[in-house]
Design a protein around this motif. Structure first.
Motif, PDB file in Angstrom:
ATOM      1  N   SER A  53      -3.279   6.391   0.431  1.00 25.50           N
ATOM      2  CA  SER A  53      -4.594   6.173   1.036  1.00 25.50           C
ATOM      3  C   SER A  53      -5.579   5.557   0.055  1.00 25.50           C
ATOM      4  O   SER A  53      -6.499   4.836   0.442  1.00 25.50           O
ATOM      5  CB  SER A  53      -5.164   7.496   1.563  1.00 25.50           C
ATOM      6  OG  SER A  53      -5.379   8.413   0.484  1.00 25.50           O
ATOM      7  N   LYS A  54      -5.357   5.814  -1.250  1.00 27.34           N
ATOM      8  CA  LYS A  54      -6.274   5.324  -2.274  1.00 27.34           C
ATOM      9  C   LYS A  54      -5.609   4.348  -3.244  1.00 27.34           C
ATOM     10  O   LYS A  54      -6.210   3.993  -4.253  1.00 27.34           O
ATOM     11  CB  LYS A  54      -6.842   6.506  -3.079  1.00 27.34           C
ATOM     12  CG  LYS A  54      -7.609   7.527  -2.269  1.00 27.34           C
ATOM     13  CD  LYS A  54      -8.118   8.646  -3.182  1.00 27.34           C
ATOM     14  CE  LYS A  54      -8.872   9.710  -2.399  1.00 27.34           C
ATOM     15  NZ  LYS A  54      -9.357  10.799  -3.297  1.00 27.34           N
ATOM     16  N   SER A  55      -4.397   3.912  -2.948  1.00 23.85           N
ATOM     17  CA  SER A  55      -3.684   3.119  -3.956  1.00 23.85           C
ATOM     18  C   SER A  55      -2.796   2.044  -3.352  1.00 23.85           C
ATOM     19  O   SER A  55      -2.435   2.096  -2.167  1.00 23.85           O
ATOM     20  CB  SER A  55      -2.837   4.039  -4.842  1.00 23.85           C
ATOM     21  OG  SER A  55      -1.846   4.686  -4.059  1.00 23.85           O
ATOM     22  N   GLU A  95     -10.485   2.108   2.484  1.00 18.78           N
ATOM     23  CA  GLU A  95     -11.385   1.679   3.557  1.00 18.78           C
ATOM     24  C   GLU A  95     -12.830   2.094   3.307  1.00 18.78           C
ATOM     25  O   GLU A  95     -13.728   1.752   4.085  1.00 18.78           O
ATOM     26  CB  GLU A  95     -10.919   2.259   4.901  1.00 18.78           C
ATOM     27  CG  GLU A  95      -9.635   1.661   5.434  1.00 18.78           C
ATOM     28  CD  GLU A  95      -8.401   2.201   4.767  1.00 18.78           C
ATOM     29  OE1 GLU A  95      -7.325   1.592   4.928  1.00 18.78           O
ATOM     30  OE2 GLU A  95      -8.500   3.248   4.068  1.00 18.78           O
ATOM     31  N   ASP A  96     -13.074   2.838   2.225  1.00 15.84           N
ATOM     32  CA  ASP A  96     -14.438   3.292   1.945  1.00 15.84           C
ATOM     33  C   ASP A  96     -15.376   2.100   1.802  1.00 15.84           C
ATOM     34  O   ASP A  96     -15.036   1.115   1.143  1.00 15.84           O
ATOM     35  CB  ASP A  96     -14.447   4.116   0.653  1.00 15.84           C
ATOM     36  CG  ASP A  96     -15.754   4.867   0.470  1.00 15.84           C
ATOM     37  OD1 ASP A  96     -15.809   6.051   0.848  1.00 15.84           O
ATOM     38  OD2 ASP A  96     -16.710   4.253  -0.051  1.00 15.84           O
ATOM     39  N   ILE A 141      -0.730   2.313   5.273  1.00 20.18           N
ATOM     40  CA  ILE A 141       0.095   2.955   4.252  1.00 20.18           C
ATOM     41  C   ILE A 141       1.574   2.693   4.546  1.00 20.18           C
ATOM     42  O   ILE A 141       2.039   2.854   5.672  1.00 20.18           O
ATOM     43  CB  ILE A 141      -0.180   4.468   4.196  1.00 20.18           C
ATOM     44  CG1 ILE A 141      -1.632   4.726   3.790  1.00 20.18           C
ATOM     45  CG2 ILE A 141       0.761   5.150   3.198  1.00 20.18           C
ATOM     46  CD1 ILE A 141      -2.020   6.195   3.826  1.00 20.18           C
ATOM     47  N   PRO A 157     -10.760   6.441  -0.597  1.00 18.51           N
ATOM     48  CA  PRO A 157      -9.829   5.669   0.232  1.00 18.51           C
ATOM     49  C   PRO A 157     -10.192   4.185   0.224  1.00 18.51           C
ATOM     50  O   PRO A 157     -11.366   3.818   0.070  1.00 18.51           O
ATOM     51  CB  PRO A 157      -9.997   6.293   1.620  1.00 18.51           C
ATOM     52  CG  PRO A 157     -10.444   7.689   1.337  1.00 18.51           C
ATOM     53  CD  PRO A 157     -11.334   7.586   0.128  1.00 18.51           C
ATOM     54  N   ARG A 213       0.847  -1.191   0.000  1.00 19.10           N
ATOM     55  CA  ARG A 213       0.000   0.000   0.000  1.00 19.10           C
ATOM     56  C   ARG A 213       0.884   1.243   0.000  1.00 19.10           C
ATOM     57  O   ARG A 213       1.635   1.489   0.939  1.00 19.10           O
ATOM     58  CB  ARG A 213      -0.922   0.007   1.208  1.00 19.10           C
ATOM     59  CG  ARG A 213      -1.892   1.190   1.178  1.00 19.10           C
ATOM     60  CD  ARG A 213      -2.975   1.060   2.204  1.00 19.10           C
ATOM     61  NE  ARG A 213      -3.928   2.156   2.101  1.00 19.10           N
ATOM     62  CZ  ARG A 213      -4.999   2.282   2.882  1.00 19.10           C
ATOM     63  NH1 ARG A 213      -5.235   1.375   3.828  1.00 19.10           N
ATOM     64  NH2 ARG A 213      -5.818   3.305   2.718  1.00 19.10           N
TER      65      ARG A 213
END
Length: 208
Positions: free
Chosen positions: A109-111, A173-174, A195, A171, A106
């Protein structure tokens, strides 16, 4: 030259044996292959039916199969669940069909990045090449936009994708995202690492 009755019978026996072999062995192999496909399909169907999801939330979720055993465990997952009378996800994306362990790192946060290990690469099998022929090879920097996620090719090995980066619009975790992997315990949710951390994803497996 005259052929003796014994010689003629021997020739007939040999010819008959060869004929039976050519007829029966391929038929037996085909039957075994069909039975194997039926058994495999039944296992996949059962795993899809028992996958650990929230039936109420699934229609609003985008399923991300990090690794898949074959197209049956990923591409046709929504159709399989609808056929079973169950809820289906909003969408279903598969990142790798490579039969190997993968390292997921990771990096935001989004990738995250995803890479098979042990010398394996993506898009190398006949099944994978049904969707991306070698006649149209990928290159480092190529991007596939899934509409909510972008997949970027970051590394190649022997001309095939070795490392990909997945970038999402929210993110990881969404609740709109549901990451899954096929394991010896069935198709299970995958919890993303923090992260900067990396985890090992086991070889894709569907229990019989």
């Amino acid at each position: 030259l005259k052929t003796s009755p014994v010689s003629a019978l021997l020739r007939l026996a040999v010819a008959s044996t060869i004929g039976l072999y050519q007829l029966c062995v391929p038929a037996a192999l085909t039957s075994a292959e069909v039975q194997g496909l039926r058994s495999g399909a039944a296992s996949v169907s059962s795993a899809v039916a028992r996958m650990q999801v929230d039936e109420r939330r699934l229609p609003q979720q985008r399923v991300v199969m990090l690794t898949g055993l074959d197209s049956g465990t990923s591409f046709y997952l929504p159709l399989t669940r609808l056929h079973q009378g169950r809820t289906a996800p909003r969408s279903c994306w598969t990142l790798s069909l490579t039969q190997a362990e993968h390292v997921l790192h990771r990096d935001g946060s989004k990738s995250f990045t995803l890479a098979p290990i042990g010398g394996f690469v993506m898009l190398a099998t006949a099944v994978e090449q049904m969707y991306r022929t070698p006649a149209h090879p990928v290159r480092v920097g190529d991007v596939v936009d899934l509409g909510g996620a972008r997949i970027v090719v970051q590394g190649l090995l022997r001309g095939q994708p070795k490392v990909i980066r997945a970038i999402f619009d929210v993110p990881l975790e969404d609740p709109s995202l549901l990451f899954l992997i096929p394991t010896s315990e069935g198709i299970k949710p995958f919890r993303m690492p923090k992260i900067g951390h990396a985890v090992l994803i086991p070889v894709p497996f569907i229990p019989p």
